[in-house]
Design a protein around this motif. Structure first.
Motif, PDB file in Angstrom:
ATOM      1  N   PHE A  24     -71.394  52.965  68.293  1.00 40.42           N
ATOM      2  CA  PHE A  24     -70.497  53.361  67.215  1.00 40.42           C
ATOM      3  C   PHE A  24     -70.828  52.592  65.943  1.00 40.42           C
ATOM      4  N   ILE A  25     -70.410  53.160  64.828  1.00 43.98           N
ATOM      5  CA  ILE A  25     -70.528  52.506  63.518  1.00 43.98           C
ATOM      6  C   ILE A  25     -69.168  52.586  62.839  1.00 43.98           C
ATOM      7  N   TYR A  26     -68.717  51.477  62.280  1.00 40.93           N
ATOM      8  CA  TYR A  26     -67.429  51.421  61.591  1.00 40.93           C
ATOM      9  C   TYR A  26     -67.672  51.330  60.084  1.00 40.93           C
ATOM     10  N   VAL A  27     -66.964  52.173  59.325  1.00 40.19           N
ATOM     11  CA  VAL A  27     -67.118  52.204  57.868  1.00 40.19           C
ATOM     12  C   VAL A  27     -65.736  52.157  57.219  1.00 40.19           C
ATOM     13  N   GLU A  28     -65.590  51.359  56.171  1.00 44.14           N
ATOM     14  CA  GLU A  28     -64.348  51.338  55.408  1.00 44.14           C
ATOM     15  C   GLU A  28     -64.662  51.128  53.927  1.00 44.14           C
ATOM     16  N   HIS A  29     -63.756  51.588  53.061  1.00 49.37           N
ATOM     17  CA  HIS A  29     -63.885  51.438  51.614  1.00 49.37           C
ATOM     18  C   HIS A  29     -65.278  51.849  51.132  1.00 49.37           C
ATOM     19  N   ALA A  30     -65.607  53.109  51.409  1.00 46.91           N
ATOM     20  CA  ALA A  30     -66.917  53.629  51.033  1.00 46.91           C
ATOM     21  C   ALA A  30     -66.832  55.138  50.826  1.00 46.91           C
ATOM     22  N   ARG A  31     -67.889  55.696  50.252  1.00 52.84           N
ATOM     23  CA  ARG A  31     -68.007  57.144  50.109  1.00 52.84           C
ATOM     24  C   ARG A  31     -69.159  57.612  50.984  1.00 52.84           C
ATOM     25  N   ILE A  32     -68.928  58.698  51.734  1.00 54.03           N
ATOM     26  CA  ILE A  32     -69.954  59.218  52.633  1.00 54.03           C
ATOM     27  C   ILE A  32     -70.409  60.584  52.145  1.00 54.03           C
ATOM     28  N   ASN A  33     -71.690  60.691  51.844  1.00 50.74           N
ATOM     29  CA  ASN A  33     -72.317  61.932  51.413  1.00 50.74           C
ATOM     30  C   ASN A  33     -73.326  62.374  52.462  1.00 50.74           C
ATOM     31  N   ARG A  34     -74.021  63.468  52.161  1.00 53.39           N
ATOM     32  CA  ARG A  34     -75.093  63.931  53.033  1.00 53.39           C
ATOM     33  C   ARG A  34     -76.430  63.807  52.320  1.00 53.39           C
ATOM     34  N   GLN A  35     -77.423  63.288  53.017  1.00 49.57           N
ATOM     35  CA  GLN A  35     -78.787  63.226  52.499  1.00 49.57           C
ATOM     36  C   GLN A  35     -79.718  63.783  53.559  1.00 49.57           C
ATOM     37  N   VAL A  57     -70.480  57.713  67.795  1.00 43.22           N
ATOM     38  CA  VAL A  57     -69.159  57.861  67.181  1.00 43.22           C
ATOM     39  C   VAL A  57     -69.115  57.114  65.857  1.00 43.22           C
ATOM     40  N   LEU A  58     -68.490  57.733  64.864  1.00 45.79           N
ATOM     41  CA  LEU A  58     -68.318  57.126  63.549  1.00 45.79           C
ATOM     42  C   LEU A  58     -66.844  56.828  63.350  1.00 45.79           C
ATOM     43  N   LEU A  59     -66.506  55.568  63.192  1.00 43.04           N
ATOM     44  CA  LEU A  59     -65.129  55.141  62.966  1.00 43.04           C
ATOM     45  C   LEU A  59     -64.904  55.013  61.462  1.00 43.04           C
ATOM     46  N   LEU A  60     -63.986  55.816  60.916  1.00 43.29           N
ATOM     47  CA  LEU A  60     -63.715  55.809  59.488  1.00 43.29           C
ATOM     48  C   LEU A  60     -62.414  55.061  59.219  1.00 43.29           C
ATOM     49  N   GLY A  61     -62.536  53.914  58.567  1.00 42.21           N
ATOM     50  CA  GLY A  61     -61.378  53.091  58.266  1.00 42.21           C
ATOM     51  C   GLY A  61     -60.771  53.435  56.924  1.00 42.21           C
ATOM     52  N   PRO A  62     -59.849  52.608  56.427  1.00 40.19           N
ATOM     53  CA  PRO A  62     -59.164  52.866  55.159  1.00 40.19           C
ATOM     54  C   PRO A  62     -60.150  52.929  53.990  1.00 40.19           C
ATOM     55  N   GLY A  63     -59.804  53.722  52.980  1.00 38.69           N
ATOM     56  CA  GLY A  63     -60.588  53.765  51.762  1.00 38.69           C
ATOM     57  C   GLY A  63     -61.893  54.521  51.860  1.00 38.69           C
ATOM     58  N   VAL A  64     -62.014  55.446  52.827  1.00 40.07           N
ATOM     59  CA  VAL A  64     -63.246  56.228  52.989  1.00 40.07           C
ATOM     60  C   VAL A  64     -63.052  57.633  52.436  1.00 40.07           C
ATOM     61  N   ASP A  65     -63.980  58.069  51.602  1.00 36.17           N
ATOM     62  CA  ASP A  65     -64.018  59.445  51.108  1.00 36.17           C
ATOM     63  C   ASP A  65     -65.240  60.118  51.719  1.00 36.17           C
ATOM     64  N   VAL A  66     -65.051  61.313  52.297  1.00 35.34           N
ATOM     65  CA  VAL A  66     -66.140  62.023  52.966  1.00 35.34           C
ATOM     66  C   VAL A  66     -66.311  63.400  52.338  1.00 35.34           C
ATOM     67  N   THR A  67     -67.531  63.781  52.019  1.00 32.74           N
ATOM     68  CA  THR A  67     -67.768  65.105  51.448  1.00 32.74           C
ATOM     69  C   THR A  67     -67.769  66.170  52.535  1.00 32.74           C
ATOM     70  N   HIS A  68     -67.534  67.398  52.117  1.00 31.59           N
ATOM     71  CA  HIS A  68     -67.540  68.526  53.046  1.00 31.59           C
ATOM     72  C   HIS A  68     -68.912  68.673  53.700  1.00 31.59           C
ATOM     73  N   ALA A 192     -62.207  49.897  70.136  1.00 30.13           N
ATOM     74  CA  ALA A 192     -63.640  50.191  70.133  1.00 30.13           C
ATOM     75  C   ALA A 192     -64.062  50.839  71.446  1.00 30.13           C
ATOM     76  N   LEU A 193     -63.505  50.344  72.543  1.00 23.97           N
ATOM     77  CA  LEU A 193     -63.819  50.900  73.855  1.00 23.97           C
ATOM     78  C   LEU A 193     -63.252  52.308  74.000  1.00 23.97           C
ATOM     79  N   TYR A 194     -62.036  52.532  73.484  1.00 26.16           N
ATOM     80  CA  TYR A 194     -61.459  53.880  73.513  1.00 26.16           C
ATOM     81  C   TYR A 194     -62.323  54.846  72.701  1.00 26.16           C
ATOM     82  N   GLY A 195     -62.788  54.402  71.542  1.00 25.53           N
ATOM     83  CA  GLY A 195     -63.612  55.257  70.702  1.00 25.53           C
ATOM     84  C   GLY A 195     -64.888  55.670  71.394  1.00 25.53           C
ATOM     85  N   LEU A 196     -65.547  54.734  72.061  1.00 25.88           N
ATOM     86  CA  LEU A 196     -66.783  55.043  72.767  1.00 25.88           C
ATOM     87  C   LEU A 196     -66.505  55.948  73.964  1.00 25.88           C
ATOM     88  N   SER A 197     -65.446  55.666  74.710  1.00 25.98           N
ATOM     89  CA  SER A 197     -65.071  56.501  75.850  1.00 25.98           C
ATOM     90  C   SER A 197     -64.767  57.925  75.394  1.00 25.98           C
TER      91      SER A 197
END
Length: 315
Positions: A24-35, A57-68, A192-197
């Motif tokens: 898994f990867i955890y991300v917070e306070h960021a913008r996620i685009n596609r490349q 699995v991608l864990l999106l924490g507070p402050g994350v903006d994700v594009t369509h 984290a274990l629940y997310g992976l499961s």
């Protein structure tokens, strides 16, 4: 910037198998685009591209903006996306299954719908935690009692081993910061274990809601499955991190330690094997084939070919 609207959708054979992916990867306070075939994470430290076909699995924490477009890529690549609260306390959603076959789901539904097979599978899950013990004649009440004693013993042992004081488990859903350091570490580790499961279950096409021990919740089977690994992963790591860092950014330190231990212990590969063993009674079954097979069900003739134009039977 390169226009990504014409980027080709990945073929299923191009996607990594569940057992070979990063946990898994955890991300917070960021913008996620596609490349192209990667998600591009932009924050105050810079830009990084992450190939989605290699992540479980991608864990999106507070402050994350994700594009369509980024979400579209995650869905096409069967990347489980979980929105979590501050410090990773809650989880909400997932993408489409990597395995497009319903074989595992049908097996799970059949097992959980029959009292005898459900009890047998629940016993099998407890036996995985108690090697060399025979649970074939124990009731669910007796199984729960043995598991409760085992978990309490593990807490006491870890407390003695690490020097971290332990009284009882307290999970404060609405006020994470008000908990003790060890309880905050346990919450972060379990999450984290629940997310992976969760990711492994849905990626292989099973249902997170059809539990054998837990029931009545859309994540019942996630809790069933994650409980198999808490004694080896989340509980000892939570105590170790608390002993090392106290209350200083304990959730972050715990998540990083869990991620490292998942990789070191090759937990993804083990989870895939264990899930097949539980639901198919065969840990070697290949259910991640890129070939998609669809049939039509018939109550008398068995499975019939899909994609055929059938005609009305003549009397």
């Amino acid at each position: 910037m390169k226009n990504n609207y014409g980027t080709k959708k990945p073929e299923r054979q191009e996607l990594g198998r569940v057992s070979d992916r990063i946990s898994f990867i955890y991300v917070e306070h960021a913008r996620i685009n596609r490349q192209d075939s990667a998600i591009q994470v932009v924050d105050y430290r810079g830009i990084i591209n992450i190939p989605v076909a290699l992540v479980s699995v991608l864990l999106l924490g507070p402050g994350v903006d994700v594009t369509h477009r980024a979400m579209e890529l995650m869905g096409d690549s069967s990347l489980a996306v979980v929105w979590v609260g501050e410090c990773g306390v809650r989880q909400y959603a997932h993408g489409r299954s990597l395995n497009h076959s319903s074989r595992l789901l049908e097996a799970q539904a059949k097992l959980v719908s029959n009292r005898r097979s459900r009890l047998a599978t629940a016993r099998q899950m407890y036996e995985m935690r108690f090697p060399n013990e025979d649970f074939s004649n124990l009731t669910m009440e007796e199984l729960r009692g043995k598991e409760g004693s085992r978990v309490r013993r593990i807490y006491r042992e870890q407390s003695k081993l690490t020097g971290v004081s332990w009284n009882k488990r307290e999970y404060k859903v609405d006020n994470f910061e008000d908990g003790t350091p060890i309880n905050k570490a346990l919450t972060a580790a379990h999450q984290a274990l629940y997310g992976l499961s969760y990711s492994v279950i849905v990626a292989l096409g099973a249902s997170p809601g059809l539990g054998f021990i837990h029931t009545g919740h859309d994540l019942a089977f996630v809790y069933d499955f994650a409980d198999l690994y808490k004694a080896k992963y989340s509980i000892p790591i939570a105590f170790k991190m608390t002993a090392k860092y106290g209350n200083h950014d304990i959730a972050t330190h715990t998540r990083i330690a869990m991620r490292d231990e998942f990789k070191k212990g090759k937990l993804l590969a083990k989870m895939v094997k264990d899930l097949k063993s539980l639901l198919l009674k065969d840990s070697t079954a290949d259910i991640e084939s890129p070939q998609v097979i669809m049939s039509l069900w018939d109550d008398r003739e068995g499975l019939q070919k899909f994609g055929v134009q059938y005609h009305e039977a003549q009397s």
